[in-house]
Design an enzyme around this catalytic site. Sequence first.
Site, PDB file in Angstrom:
ATOM      1  N   PRO A  17      -3.021   5.282  -5.768  1.00 18.57           N
ATOM      2  CA  PRO A  17      -2.101   5.718  -6.823  1.00 18.57           C
ATOM      3  C   PRO A  17      -1.815   4.587  -7.813  1.00 18.57           C
ATOM      4  O   PRO A  17      -1.667   3.432  -7.421  1.00 18.57           O
ATOM      5  CB  PRO A  17      -0.838   6.097  -6.043  1.00 18.57           C
ATOM      6  N   GLU A  18      -1.780   4.935  -9.088  1.00 22.95           N
ATOM      7  CA  GLU A  18      -1.479   3.950 -10.121  1.00 22.95           C
ATOM      8  C   GLU A  18      -0.079   4.228 -10.676  1.00 22.95           C
ATOM      9  O   GLU A  18       0.662   5.046 -10.132  1.00 22.95           O
ATOM     10  CB  GLU A  18      -2.558   3.992 -11.197  1.00 22.95           C
TER      11      GLU A  18
END
Length: 293
Positions: free
Chosen positions: A2-3
Amino acid sequence: MPELPEVEVVRRGLQSWVAGRTVAAAEVLHPRAVRRNVGELPDQLKGRTPVSAERRGKYLWLPLRDGARGEEEPGEALIAHLGMSGQLLVVDPLSPIEKHLRVRVGFTDGGPELRFVDQRTFGHLLVAPMVAGRGRAVPEPIAHIAADPLEDAFDDAEFAVRLRLRRTGIKRALLDQSLISGVGNIYADEALWRARLHWARPTETLTRPKITELLAAVRAVMTEALGQGGTSFDSLYVNVNGESGYFDRSLAVYGRRDEPCRRCGTPVRREAFMNRSSYSCPKCQPRPSDARP
Protein backbone atom coordinates in the site's frame (compact mmCIF):
# COMPACT_ATOMS: atom_id res chain seq x y z
CA MET A 1 2.60 -2.65 -0.90
CA PRO A 2 0.00 0.00 0.00
CA GLU A 3 1.17 3.51 -0.84
CA LEU A 4 0.12 6.90 0.51
CA PRO A 5 -3.48 6.97 -0.86
CA GLU A 6 -4.30 3.49 0.46
CA VAL A 7 -2.83 4.30 3.88
CA GLU A 8 -4.65 7.63 4.01
CA VAL A 9 -7.94 5.84 3.33
CA VAL A 10 -7.26 3.65 6.38
CA ARG A 11 -6.24 6.67 8.47
CA ARG A 12 -9.54 8.39 7.76
CA GLY A 13 -11.40 5.28 8.84
CA LEU A 14 -9.43 5.09 12.08
CA GLN A 15 -10.11 8.76 12.76
CA SER A 16 -13.83 8.11 12.42
CA TRP A 17 -14.09 4.79 14.24
CA VAL A 18 -11.21 4.61 16.77
CA ALA A 19 -10.09 8.11 17.83
CA GLY A 20 -11.47 9.16 21.21
CA ARG A 21 -12.32 5.63 22.39
CA THR A 22 -10.59 4.12 25.43
CA VAL A 23 -8.96 0.72 25.10
CA ALA A 24 -10.42 -1.98 27.38
CA ALA A 25 -8.08 -4.80 26.35
CA ALA A 26 -5.72 -5.92 23.60
CA GLU A 27 -4.81 -9.45 22.56
CA VAL A 28 -1.73 -10.46 20.54
CA LEU A 29 -2.21 -13.64 18.51
CA HIS A 30 1.11 -13.64 16.62
CA PRO A 31 4.41 -12.31 18.04
CA ARG A 32 5.80 -11.13 14.69
CA ALA A 33 2.95 -8.65 14.42
CA VAL A 34 4.19 -6.63 17.40
CA ARG A 35 7.99 -6.99 17.04
CA ARG A 36 9.64 -5.26 20.01
CA ASN A 37 6.36 -5.14 21.98
CA VAL A 38 5.98 -8.91 22.38
CA GLY A 39 4.20 -9.49 25.69
CA GLU A 40 3.98 -5.75 26.39
CA LEU A 41 1.41 -4.40 23.94
CA PRO A 42 -1.72 -5.32 25.96
CA ASP A 43 -0.44 -3.45 29.03
CA GLN A 44 0.78 -0.54 26.90
CA LEU A 45 -2.69 -0.05 25.40
CA LYS A 46 -5.09 -0.90 28.23
CA GLY A 47 -6.81 2.18 29.64
CA ARG A 48 -5.32 4.54 27.06
CA THR A 49 -7.18 6.60 24.49
CA PRO A 50 -6.08 7.20 20.87
CA VAL A 51 -6.72 10.93 20.49
CA SER A 52 -6.44 10.98 16.70
CA ALA A 53 -5.21 9.03 13.67
CA GLU A 54 -2.11 10.43 11.97
CA ARG A 55 -0.06 9.52 8.90
CA ARG A 56 3.27 10.30 7.29
CA GLY A 57 3.96 8.57 3.99
CA LYS A 58 3.07 4.89 4.43
CA TYR A 59 3.11 4.95 8.24
CA LEU A 60 0.07 5.32 10.49
CA TRP A 61 0.03 6.15 14.17
CA LEU A 62 -2.47 6.73 16.96
CA PRO A 63 -1.21 9.19 19.63
CA LEU A 64 -2.11 7.73 23.02
CA ARG A 65 -3.28 9.60 26.12
CA ASP A 66 -3.89 8.16 29.57
CA GLY A 67 -6.28 10.24 31.68
CA ALA A 68 -5.46 8.18 34.76
CA ARG A 69 -1.85 9.32 34.52
CA GLY A 70 -2.83 12.94 34.10
CA GLU A 71 -1.25 13.15 30.66
CA GLU A 72 -2.08 16.44 28.92
CA GLU A 73 -0.28 15.56 25.70
CA PRO A 74 0.34 12.12 24.16
CA GLY A 75 3.86 10.97 25.01
CA GLU A 76 3.59 7.74 23.04
CA ALA A 77 1.81 6.45 19.96
CA LEU A 78 0.72 3.15 18.50
CA ILE A 79 2.46 2.87 15.12
CA ALA A 80 1.06 0.69 12.35
CA HIS A 81 2.86 -0.33 9.19
CA LEU A 82 0.75 -2.43 6.86
CA GLY A 83 3.64 -4.11 5.05
CA MET A 84 2.58 -6.15 2.02
CA SER A 85 -0.80 -7.40 3.23
CA GLY A 86 -1.71 -5.79 6.56
CA GLN A 87 -5.28 -4.67 7.20
CA LEU A 88 -6.69 -2.60 10.06
CA LEU A 89 -10.36 -3.51 10.27
CA VAL A 90 -13.14 -2.13 12.48
CA VAL A 91 -15.60 -4.95 13.14
CA ASP A 92 -18.30 -6.13 15.54
CA PRO A 93 -16.66 -7.89 18.52
CA LEU A 94 -18.89 -10.92 17.93
CA SER A 95 -17.98 -11.31 14.24
CA PRO A 96 -16.05 -14.46 13.22
CA ILE A 97 -12.27 -14.43 13.72
CA GLU A 98 -10.34 -13.81 10.49
CA LYS A 99 -7.91 -16.54 9.40
CA HIS A 100 -4.89 -14.26 9.63
CA LEU A 101 -5.89 -12.19 12.66
CA ARG A 102 -2.75 -11.02 14.49
CA VAL A 103 -3.92 -8.44 17.05
CA ARG A 104 -7.35 -7.40 18.33
CA VAL A 105 -8.18 -4.34 20.41
CA GLY A 106 -11.45 -3.90 22.32
CA PHE A 107 -12.85 -0.67 23.73
CA THR A 108 -14.64 0.26 26.95
CA ASP A 109 -17.77 1.38 25.10
CA GLY A 110 -18.35 -2.19 23.87
CA GLY A 111 -18.57 -1.00 20.28
CA PRO A 112 -16.69 -2.17 17.18
CA GLU A 113 -13.21 -3.49 17.90
CA LEU A 114 -10.01 -2.88 15.95
CA ARG A 115 -8.38 -5.91 14.32
CA PHE A 116 -4.98 -6.18 12.67
CA VAL A 117 -5.08 -8.89 10.00
CA ASP A 118 -1.94 -9.74 8.05
CA GLN A 119 -1.63 -12.75 5.77
CA ARG A 120 2.12 -12.46 5.14
CA THR A 121 3.03 -10.99 8.56
CA PHE A 122 5.35 -8.32 7.13
CA GLY A 123 3.39 -5.51 8.78
CA HIS A 124 3.57 -4.67 12.46
CA LEU A 125 2.25 -2.64 15.39
CA LEU A 126 4.55 -0.87 17.84
CA VAL A 127 4.15 1.52 20.77
CA ALA A 128 6.90 4.14 20.70
CA PRO A 129 7.66 7.60 22.16
CA MET A 130 6.76 10.77 20.30
CA VAL A 131 9.64 13.05 19.29
CA ALA A 132 10.16 16.21 17.25
CA GLY A 133 10.17 15.28 13.58
CA ARG A 134 10.37 17.13 10.29
CA GLY A 135 7.72 19.79 10.74
CA ARG A 136 5.73 18.12 13.55
CA ALA A 137 5.83 15.54 16.33
CA VAL A 138 6.13 11.94 15.11
CA PRO A 139 6.88 8.54 16.67
CA GLU A 140 10.61 8.07 17.23
CA PRO A 141 11.11 5.12 14.80
CA ILE A 142 9.95 7.22 11.83
CA ALA A 143 11.64 10.52 12.70
CA HIS A 144 13.99 10.03 9.74
CA ILE A 145 11.11 9.74 7.24
CA ALA A 146 10.64 12.80 5.03
CA ALA A 147 7.37 14.69 4.88
CA ASP A 148 5.02 13.46 2.16
CA PRO A 149 3.79 15.65 -0.71
CA LEU A 150 0.29 16.05 0.77
CA GLU A 151 1.58 17.40 4.10
CA ASP A 152 1.79 21.09 4.97
CA ALA A 153 5.31 20.35 6.23
CA PHE A 154 6.51 19.40 2.74
CA ASP A 155 8.86 22.07 1.35
CA ASP A 156 8.84 22.16 -2.46
CA ALA A 157 11.93 24.35 -2.75
CA GLU A 158 13.97 22.18 -0.39
CA PHE A 159 12.85 19.07 -2.25
CA ALA A 160 14.00 20.55 -5.58
CA VAL A 161 17.46 21.31 -4.22
CA ARG A 162 17.90 17.92 -2.57
CA LEU A 163 16.55 16.10 -5.62
CA ARG A 164 19.10 17.66 -7.98
CA LEU A 165 21.90 16.79 -5.55
CA ARG A 166 20.93 13.10 -5.51
CA ARG A 167 22.56 12.40 -8.91
CA THR A 168 20.51 9.32 -9.56
CA GLY A 169 17.55 8.27 -11.71
CA ILE A 170 14.35 10.20 -10.98
CA LYS A 171 12.25 7.15 -10.07
CA ARG A 172 14.88 5.88 -7.65
CA ALA A 173 14.79 9.32 -6.00
CA LEU A 174 10.99 9.30 -5.77
CA LEU A 175 11.14 5.98 -3.92
CA ASP A 176 13.68 7.31 -1.41
CA GLN A 177 11.60 7.79 1.75
CA SER A 178 14.25 10.07 3.28
CA LEU A 179 13.67 12.51 0.41
CA ILE A 180 9.91 12.23 -0.13
CA SER A 181 7.68 9.73 1.66
CA GLY A 182 4.60 7.85 0.55
CA VAL A 183 5.50 7.39 -3.12
CA GLY A 184 5.80 3.76 -4.22
CA ASN A 185 6.16 1.92 -7.50
CA ILE A 186 2.61 2.46 -8.76
CA TYR A 187 2.28 6.19 -8.19
CA ALA A 188 5.86 6.91 -9.26
CA ASP A 189 5.12 5.38 -12.67
CA GLU A 190 1.83 7.23 -12.95
CA ALA A 191 3.31 10.61 -11.97
CA LEU A 192 6.28 10.21 -14.32
CA TRP A 193 3.89 9.43 -17.18
CA ARG A 194 1.91 12.58 -16.45
CA ALA A 195 5.12 14.64 -16.32
CA ARG A 196 6.45 12.94 -19.51
CA LEU A 197 9.63 11.79 -17.77
CA HIS A 198 11.41 8.49 -18.23
CA TRP A 199 12.11 6.79 -14.91
CA ALA A 200 15.90 6.79 -15.52
CA ARG A 201 16.21 10.52 -16.24
CA PRO A 202 19.15 11.85 -14.15
CA THR A 203 17.91 14.06 -11.33
CA GLU A 204 20.58 16.74 -11.87
CA THR A 205 19.25 17.38 -15.40
CA LEU A 206 15.80 18.42 -14.14
CA THR A 207 14.99 22.11 -14.23
CA ARG A 208 13.08 23.79 -11.43
CA PRO A 209 9.94 24.15 -13.61
CA LYS A 210 10.11 20.45 -14.49
CA ILE A 211 10.41 19.50 -10.83
CA THR A 212 7.41 21.70 -10.08
CA GLU A 213 5.49 19.91 -12.84
CA LEU A 214 6.51 16.53 -11.44
CA LEU A 215 5.39 17.42 -7.91
CA ALA A 216 2.06 18.60 -9.30
CA ALA A 217 1.71 15.25 -11.07
CA VAL A 218 2.54 13.31 -7.88
CA ARG A 219 -0.05 15.25 -5.91
CA ALA A 220 -2.68 15.00 -8.63
CA VAL A 221 -2.44 11.24 -9.09
CA MET A 222 -2.44 10.60 -5.35
CA THR A 223 -5.41 12.90 -4.77
CA GLU A 224 -7.36 11.21 -7.55
CA ALA A 225 -6.49 7.77 -6.20
CA LEU A 226 -7.55 8.84 -2.72
CA GLY A 227 -10.90 9.96 -4.09
CA GLN A 228 -11.44 6.44 -5.44
CA GLY A 229 -10.39 4.64 -2.27
CA GLY A 230 -6.88 3.85 -3.50
CA THR A 231 -5.65 1.09 -5.79
CA SER A 232 -6.73 -2.49 -5.01
CA PHE A 233 -5.40 -5.28 -7.21
CA ASP A 234 -6.70 -7.97 -4.85
CA SER A 235 -8.69 -8.39 -1.64
CA LEU A 236 -5.69 -7.54 0.58
CA TYR A 237 -5.91 -3.76 0.06
CA VAL A 238 -9.06 -2.58 1.83
CA ASN A 239 -10.30 0.19 4.10
CA VAL A 240 -11.34 -0.33 7.74
CA ASN A 241 -14.72 -1.65 6.58
CA GLY A 242 -13.12 -4.23 4.27
CA GLU A 243 -13.96 -2.37 1.05
CA SER A 244 -11.55 -2.20 -1.91
CA GLY A 245 -10.56 0.92 -3.83
CA TYR A 246 -10.97 1.12 -7.59
CA PHE A 247 -8.28 3.51 -8.87
CA ASP A 248 -6.70 0.56 -10.73
CA ARG A 249 -9.31 1.21 -13.43
CA SER A 250 -7.81 4.68 -14.01
CA LEU A 251 -4.12 3.73 -14.18
CA ALA A 252 -2.46 5.13 -17.30
CA VAL A 253 0.63 2.89 -17.53
CA TYR A 254 1.22 0.78 -14.41
CA GLY A 255 0.46 -2.88 -15.10
CA ARG A 256 -0.63 -2.10 -18.69
CA ARG A 257 2.21 -3.67 -20.66
CA ASP A 258 1.51 -3.69 -24.44
CA GLU A 259 -1.79 -1.87 -23.96
CA PRO A 260 -2.19 1.51 -25.73
CA CYS A 261 -0.96 4.63 -23.96
CA ARG A 262 -4.01 6.63 -22.88
CA ARG A 263 -2.43 9.77 -24.36
CA CYS A 264 -0.90 8.73 -27.70
CA GLY A 265 -1.87 5.10 -28.29
CA THR A 266 1.68 3.71 -28.33
CA PRO A 267 1.94 0.30 -26.60
CA VAL A 268 3.08 0.66 -22.99
CA ARG A 269 6.48 -0.87 -22.25
CA ARG A 270 7.63 -2.75 -19.17
CA GLU A 271 11.26 -2.49 -18.07
CA ALA A 272 13.10 -4.14 -15.19
CA PHE A 273 13.80 -1.78 -12.30
CA MET A 274 15.22 -2.56 -8.85
CA ASN A 275 13.95 -6.17 -8.88
CA ARG A 276 10.50 -5.01 -9.90
CA SER A 277 8.87 -3.46 -12.98
CA SER A 278 8.60 0.04 -14.36
CA TYR A 279 5.96 0.98 -16.92
CA SER A 280 6.12 3.90 -19.35
CA CYS A 281 5.21 5.07 -22.83
CA PRO A 282 8.10 4.89 -25.35
CA LYS A 283 6.78 7.92 -27.23
CA CYS A 284 5.69 10.17 -24.35
CA GLN A 285 8.61 9.17 -22.12
CA PRO A 286 11.64 8.51 -24.34
CA ARG A 287 14.66 7.02 -22.57
CA PRO A 288 17.37 9.71 -22.26
CA SER A 289 20.85 8.95 -23.61
CA ASP A 290 22.34 9.70 -20.20
CA ALA A 291 19.81 7.59 -18.30
CA ARG A 292 20.73 6.08 -14.96
CA PRO A 293 19.38 2.78 -13.57
